[in-house]
Design a protein around this motif. Structure first.
Motif, short mmCIF file in Angstrom:
data_model
loop_
_atom_site.label_atom_id
_atom_site.label_comp_id
_atom_site.label_asym_id
_atom_site.label_seq_id
_atom_site.Cartn_x
_atom_site.Cartn_y
_atom_site.Cartn_z
N LEU A 29 -14.07 18.28 -0.73
CA LEU A 29 -14.15 17.83 -2.15
C LEU A 29 -13.51 16.47 -2.18
O LEU A 29 -12.90 15.67 -2.92
CB LEU A 29 -12.93 18.36 -2.91
CG LEU A 29 -13.01 19.97 -3.17
CD1 LEU A 29 -11.86 20.65 -3.88
CD2 LEU A 29 -14.35 20.39 -3.70
N LYS A 30 -14.36 15.68 -1.09
CA LYS A 30 -14.19 14.20 -0.83
C LYS A 30 -15.62 13.50 -1.17
O LYS A 30 -16.56 14.35 -0.70
CB LYS A 30 -13.45 13.99 0.42
CG LYS A 30 -12.17 14.26 0.38
CD LYS A 30 -11.31 13.59 -0.46
CE LYS A 30 -11.17 11.98 -0.17
NZ LYS A 30 -10.41 11.21 -1.08
N MET A 31 -15.65 12.33 -1.21
CA MET A 31 -17.18 11.79 -1.41
C MET A 31 -17.46 11.46 0.01
O MET A 31 -16.74 11.26 0.97
CB MET A 31 -17.00 10.46 -2.05
CG MET A 31 -16.78 10.45 -3.60
SD MET A 31 -16.92 9.12 -4.33
CE MET A 31 -18.56 8.15 -3.91
N PRO A 32 -18.58 11.75 0.45
CA PRO A 32 -19.06 11.42 1.81
C PRO A 32 -18.74 10.16 2.27
O PRO A 32 -18.61 9.92 3.36
CB PRO A 32 -20.68 11.87 1.91
CG PRO A 32 -20.68 12.64 0.68
CD PRO A 32 -19.81 12.16 -0.43
N LEU A 33 -18.79 9.17 1.48
CA LEU A 33 -18.55 7.78 1.88
C LEU A 33 -17.14 7.77 2.26
O LEU A 33 -16.74 6.99 3.36
CB LEU A 33 -18.97 6.80 0.67
CG LEU A 33 -18.49 5.19 1.04
CD1 LEU A 33 -19.48 4.86 2.56
CD2 LEU A 33 -18.69 4.24 0.12
N ASP A 34 -16.17 8.44 1.89
CA ASP A 34 -14.83 8.37 2.09
C ASP A 34 -14.53 8.91 3.55
O ASP A 34 -13.66 8.37 4.29
CB ASP A 34 -13.85 9.26 0.98
CG ASP A 34 -13.66 8.59 -0.02
OD1 ASP A 34 -14.22 7.42 -0.53
OD2 ASP A 34 -13.31 9.39 -1.15
N LEU A 35 -15.04 9.94 3.84
CA LEU A 35 -15.34 10.42 5.13
C LEU A 35 -15.65 9.45 6.23
O LEU A 35 -15.10 9.39 7.20
CB LEU A 35 -15.94 11.91 5.13
CG LEU A 35 -15.41 12.87 4.12
CD1 LEU A 35 -16.52 14.28 4.20
CD2 LEU A 35 -14.05 13.27 4.32
N MET A 36 -16.71 8.73 5.78
CA MET A 36 -17.43 7.91 6.79
C MET A 36 -16.21 6.73 7.07
O MET A 36 -16.04 6.34 8.23
CB MET A 36 -18.58 7.39 6.16
CG MET A 36 -19.71 8.38 6.42
SD MET A 36 -21.33 7.71 5.55
CE MET A 36 -21.39 6.16 6.05
N ILE A 37 -15.70 6.45 6.00
CA ILE A 37 -14.70 5.43 6.19
C ILE A 37 -13.39 5.73 7.05
O ILE A 37 -12.97 5.07 7.90
CB ILE A 37 -14.09 4.78 4.73
CG1 ILE A 37 -15.36 4.12 3.96
CG2 ILE A 37 -13.02 3.90 4.85
CD1 ILE A 37 -14.93 3.81 2.69
N TYR A 38 -12.90 7.07 6.84
CA TYR A 38 -11.97 7.48 7.67
C TYR A 38 -12.28 7.68 9.01
O TYR A 38 -11.71 7.51 9.77
CB TYR A 38 -11.45 8.94 7.03
CG TYR A 38 -11.24 9.06 5.61
CD1 TYR A 38 -10.38 8.09 5.14
CD2 TYR A 38 -11.06 10.25 5.04
CE1 TYR A 38 -10.02 8.31 3.75
CE2 TYR A 38 -10.68 10.47 3.65
CZ TYR A 38 -10.11 9.52 3.04
OH TYR A 38 -9.62 9.63 1.91
N GLN A 39 -13.56 8.15 9.11
CA GLN A 39 -14.19 8.04 10.51
C GLN A 39 -13.98 6.66 11.28
O GLN A 39 -13.65 6.37 12.60
CB GLN A 39 -15.51 8.56 10.82
CG GLN A 39 -15.97 8.50 12.08
CD GLN A 39 -17.27 8.94 12.11
OE1 GLN A 39 -17.84 9.32 11.23
NE2 GLN A 39 -18.15 8.73 13.20
N GLU A 40 -14.39 5.62 10.58
CA GLU A 40 -14.26 4.29 11.08
C GLU A 40 -12.86 3.81 11.05
O GLU A 40 -12.72 3.11 12.38
CB GLU A 40 -15.07 3.36 10.14
CG GLU A 40 -16.55 3.45 10.21
CD GLU A 40 -17.24 3.30 11.30
OE1 GLU A 40 -16.83 2.28 11.96
OE2 GLU A 40 -18.04 3.96 11.82
N ILE A 41 -12.09 4.26 10.48
CA ILE A 41 -10.35 3.57 10.65
C ILE A 41 -9.93 4.26 11.95
O ILE A 41 -9.51 3.87 12.75
CB ILE A 41 -9.76 4.15 9.58
CG1 ILE A 41 -10.29 3.25 8.32
CG2 ILE A 41 -8.35 4.18 9.68
CD1 ILE A 41 -9.75 3.54 6.81
N THR A 42 -10.38 5.80 11.99
CA THR A 42 -9.92 6.65 12.94
C THR A 42 -10.34 6.01 14.47
O THR A 42 -9.76 6.04 15.43
CB THR A 42 -10.21 8.01 12.97
OG1 THR A 42 -9.52 8.45 11.75
CG2 THR A 42 -9.74 8.89 14.19
#
Length: 53
Positions: A29-42
């Protein structure tokens, strides 16, 4: 700029596309862009944690 962001969020949520967003078969239930940003941070952290005192 904040008007554009508000319009984007309104359109995204009103379209109900977020109800069909899945990752590896699991509904998210998140925007795909949010998930991409989390991946970049991680996976691309900035700085060296060993230098923190």
């Amino acid at each position: 700029m904040s008007d554009f962001i508000d319009q984007f969020h309104r359109h995204y949520y009103d379209s109900l596309v977020w109800q069909n967003t899945r990752w590896l078969g699991v509904q998210i239930l998140k925007m795909p862009l949010d998930l991409m940003i989390y991946q970049e941070i991680t996976f691309n952290p900035r700085g060296d944690l060993r230098k923190i005192k």
